[in-house]
Design a protein around this motif. Structure first.
Motif, mmCIF file in Angstrom:
data_model
loop_
_atom_site.group_PDB
_atom_site.id
_atom_site.type_symbol
_atom_site.label_atom_id
_atom_site.label_comp_id
_atom_site.label_asym_id
_atom_site.label_seq_id
_atom_site.Cartn_x
_atom_site.Cartn_y
_atom_site.Cartn_z
ATOM 1 N N ALA A 134 -93.808 -20.817 -14.129
ATOM 2 C CA ALA A 134 -95.056 -19.886 -14.624
ATOM 3 C C ALA A 134 -94.521 -18.450 -15.409
ATOM 4 N N GLU A 135 -93.242 -18.115 -14.995
ATOM 5 C CA GLU A 135 -92.646 -16.895 -15.830
ATOM 6 C C GLU A 135 -92.458 -17.172 -17.102
ATOM 7 N N ALA A 136 -91.530 -18.337 -17.355
ATOM 8 C CA ALA A 136 -91.131 -18.928 -18.716
ATOM 9 C C ALA A 136 -92.227 -19.249 -19.455
ATOM 10 N N GLN A 137 -93.167 -19.881 -18.849
ATOM 11 C CA GLN A 137 -94.348 -20.106 -19.593
ATOM 12 C C GLN A 137 -95.119 -19.113 -20.242
ATOM 13 N N GLN A 138 -95.034 -17.914 -19.488
ATOM 14 C CA GLN A 138 -95.527 -16.616 -19.972
ATOM 15 C C GLN A 138 -94.804 -15.790 -20.802
ATOM 16 N N GLY A 139 -93.544 -16.446 -21.144
ATOM 17 C CA GLY A 139 -92.740 -15.698 -22.130
ATOM 18 C C GLY A 139 -91.662 -14.942 -21.605
ATOM 19 N N ASN A 140 -91.520 -14.940 -20.353
ATOM 20 C CA ASN A 140 -90.313 -14.109 -19.910
ATOM 21 C C ASN A 140 -89.013 -15.191 -20.339
ATOM 22 N N ARG A 141 -88.127 -14.339 -21.161
ATOM 23 C CA ARG A 141 -86.888 -14.911 -21.538
ATOM 24 C C ARG A 141 -85.693 -15.335 -20.446
ATOM 25 N N THR A 142 -85.743 -14.557 -19.328
ATOM 26 C CA THR A 142 -84.833 -14.877 -18.331
ATOM 27 C C THR A 142 -84.740 -16.494 -17.917
ATOM 28 N N PRO A 143 -85.885 -16.573 -17.310
ATOM 29 C CA PRO A 143 -86.095 -17.955 -16.874
ATOM 30 C C PRO A 143 -86.116 -19.146 -17.895
ATOM 31 N N TYR A 144 -86.693 -18.860 -19.192
ATOM 32 C CA TYR A 144 -86.794 -19.893 -19.943
ATOM 33 C C TYR A 144 -85.538 -20.195 -20.556
ATOM 34 N N GLU A 145 -84.492 -19.154 -20.563
ATOM 35 C CA GLU A 145 -82.970 -19.381 -21.015
ATOM 36 C C GLU A 145 -82.520 -20.393 -20.207
ATOM 37 N N VAL A 146 -82.712 -20.225 -18.755
ATOM 38 C CA VAL A 146 -82.234 -20.993 -17.708
ATOM 39 C C VAL A 146 -82.599 -22.509 -18.025
ATOM 40 N N PHE A 147 -83.981 -22.655 -18.310
ATOM 41 C CA PHE A 147 -84.504 -23.927 -18.414
ATOM 42 C C PHE A 147 -83.773 -24.606 -19.880
ATOM 43 N N SER A 148 -83.686 -23.776 -20.854
ATOM 44 C CA SER A 148 -82.975 -24.255 -22.107
ATOM 45 C C SER A 148 -81.724 -24.776 -21.769
ATOM 46 N N LYS A 149 -80.974 -24.152 -20.913
ATOM 47 C CA LYS A 149 -79.651 -24.589 -20.523
ATOM 48 C C LYS A 149 -79.796 -25.871 -20.020
ATOM 49 N N LEU A 150 -80.599 -26.274 -19.489
ATOM 50 C CA LEU A 150 -80.967 -27.694 -18.687
ATOM 51 C C LEU A 150 -81.713 -28.487 -19.554
ATOM 52 N N ARG A 151 -81.788 -28.277 -20.866
ATOM 53 C CA ARG A 151 -82.463 -29.152 -21.756
ATOM 54 C C ARG A 151 -84.070 -29.463 -21.401
ATOM 55 N N ILE A 152 -84.519 -28.236 -20.873
ATOM 56 C CA ILE A 152 -86.177 -28.476 -20.480
ATOM 57 C C ILE A 152 -86.710 -27.353 -21.006
ATOM 58 N N ASP A 153 -88.080 -27.825 -21.724
ATOM 59 C CA ASP A 153 -88.891 -27.064 -22.215
ATOM 60 C C ASP A 153 -90.184 -26.831 -21.233
ATOM 61 N N PRO A 154 -90.225 -25.752 -20.445
ATOM 62 C CA PRO A 154 -91.340 -25.545 -19.607
ATOM 63 C C PRO A 154 -92.615 -25.410 -20.133
ATOM 64 N N THR A 155 -92.725 -25.174 -21.613
ATOM 65 C CA THR A 155 -94.114 -25.051 -22.118
ATOM 66 C C THR A 155 -94.497 -26.249 -22.887
ATOM 67 N N SER A 156 -93.672 -27.419 -22.805
ATOM 68 C CA SER A 156 -94.221 -28.801 -23.565
ATOM 69 C C SER A 156 -95.388 -29.293 -22.538
ATOM 70 N N MET A 157 -96.068 -30.026 -23.203
ATOM 71 C CA MET A 157 -97.104 -30.806 -22.463
ATOM 72 C C MET A 157 -96.675 -31.710 -21.803
ATOM 73 N N GLU A 158 -95.560 -32.433 -21.904
ATOM 74 C CA GLU A 158 -95.234 -33.369 -21.070
ATOM 75 C C GLU A 158 -94.643 -32.967 -19.521
ATOM 76 N N PHE A 159 -93.887 -31.649 -19.915
ATOM 77 C CA PHE A 159 -93.467 -31.173 -18.619
ATOM 78 C C PHE A 159 -94.868 -30.618 -17.817
ATOM 79 N N LYS A 160 -95.670 -30.008 -18.672
ATOM 80 C CA LYS A 160 -96.991 -29.418 -17.879
ATOM 81 C C LYS A 160 -97.596 -30.426 -17.069
#
Length: 245
Positions: free
Chosen positions: A61-87
């Motif tokens: 939820a925080e990554a989807q709201q624009g929080n860079r810290t969790p978003y970067e963690v997901f990016s290192k795992l090659r996951i886009d938490p904002t994508s429709m597929e993931f959602k």
């Protein structure tokens, strides 16, 4: 009857717990049922797993709201938490995707760091489960120990019916209590009035009661002594009878 009661209680407890956990986490009952087995087999608990899912949901939820810290963690795992597929995935599928991507990380130190970033302190305890999640799910399926949503709903409905019944019984007890309360009050009031005269009589004849108590104690001691002597004499009689024979 005891066996039926035990089995029913186990069914209700497990089904209701999984149903409520599913509502709290967004994961399916079937997935949580399999993972409860997997968690125990890997040295964790279902409570740890639930906490991890909820913390992962928070990070998503925080990554989807624009929080860079969790978003970067997901990016290192090659996951886009904002994508429709993931959602579109439920919480269990999202958890498994994160687990698989963590397993692809070669450095154990980096894997631990990423797990703790998403699951906080519980991430380390869950690493054995995360590394063996597919095999454990398959094993639970082979053993036939996965509870279905329908079974969990049945358990929850049975618990609700039992809870309703208990409260209805409480209502009956309250009505009965209200009906007999006046009569009981009269009895208690009468007994209360009798206490003081009895107390006064005891105080006035204290020495008599002490004497009676001593007499009773002496009677018990003598009775025990007589019984002991009788047992000894009886034993001696048997011995003498054996010698005479």
């Amino acid at each position: 009857l005891a066996g039926i009661t035990y089995v029913t209680k186990r069914f209700i407890d497990l089904g209701d717990a999984l149903n409520k956990m599913s509502a709290r986490t967004g994961a399916t009952v079937e997935w949580l049922s399999a993972m409860s087995f997997g968690a125990e087999r890997s040295g964790a608990t279902i409570e740890m797993l639930e906490q991890a899912i909820r913390k992962l949901n928070k990070a998503i939820a925080e990554a989807q709201q624009g929080n860079r810290t969790p978003y970067e963690v997901f990016s290192k795992l090659r996951i886009d938490p904002t994508s429709m597929e993931f959602k579109s995935m439920d919480a269990g599928a999202q958890f498994e995707l994160v687990a698989r991507r963590l397993n692809e990380v070669q450095s154990q130190a980096e894997k631990t760091r990423l797990a703790m970033a998403l699951f906080e302190e519980g991430g380390v305890m869950l690493l054995p489960l995360l590394g063996d999640i597919d095999r454990l799910k398959q094993k639970a399926k082979e053993l036939g120990i996965i509870m279905t949503k329908e079974q969990a709903d049945t358990a929850a409905a049975l618990l609700d019916a039992w809870t309703n019944f208990k409260y209805q019984l409480n209502a009956i007890f309250m009505s009965l209590g209200e009906a007999i309360a006046p009569a009981l009050k009269q009895v208690v009031t009468w007994l209360s009035k009798m206490v003081k005269p009895i107390q006064s009589f005891v105080n006035e004849h204290r020495e008599l009661f002490i004497l009676l108590a001593k007499g009773l104690a002496l009677f018990l001691v003598l009775g025990g002594a007589i019984a002991t002597v009788g047992a000894i004499l009886g034993g001696m009689g048997l011995v003498l009878k054996s010698i005479g024979s």
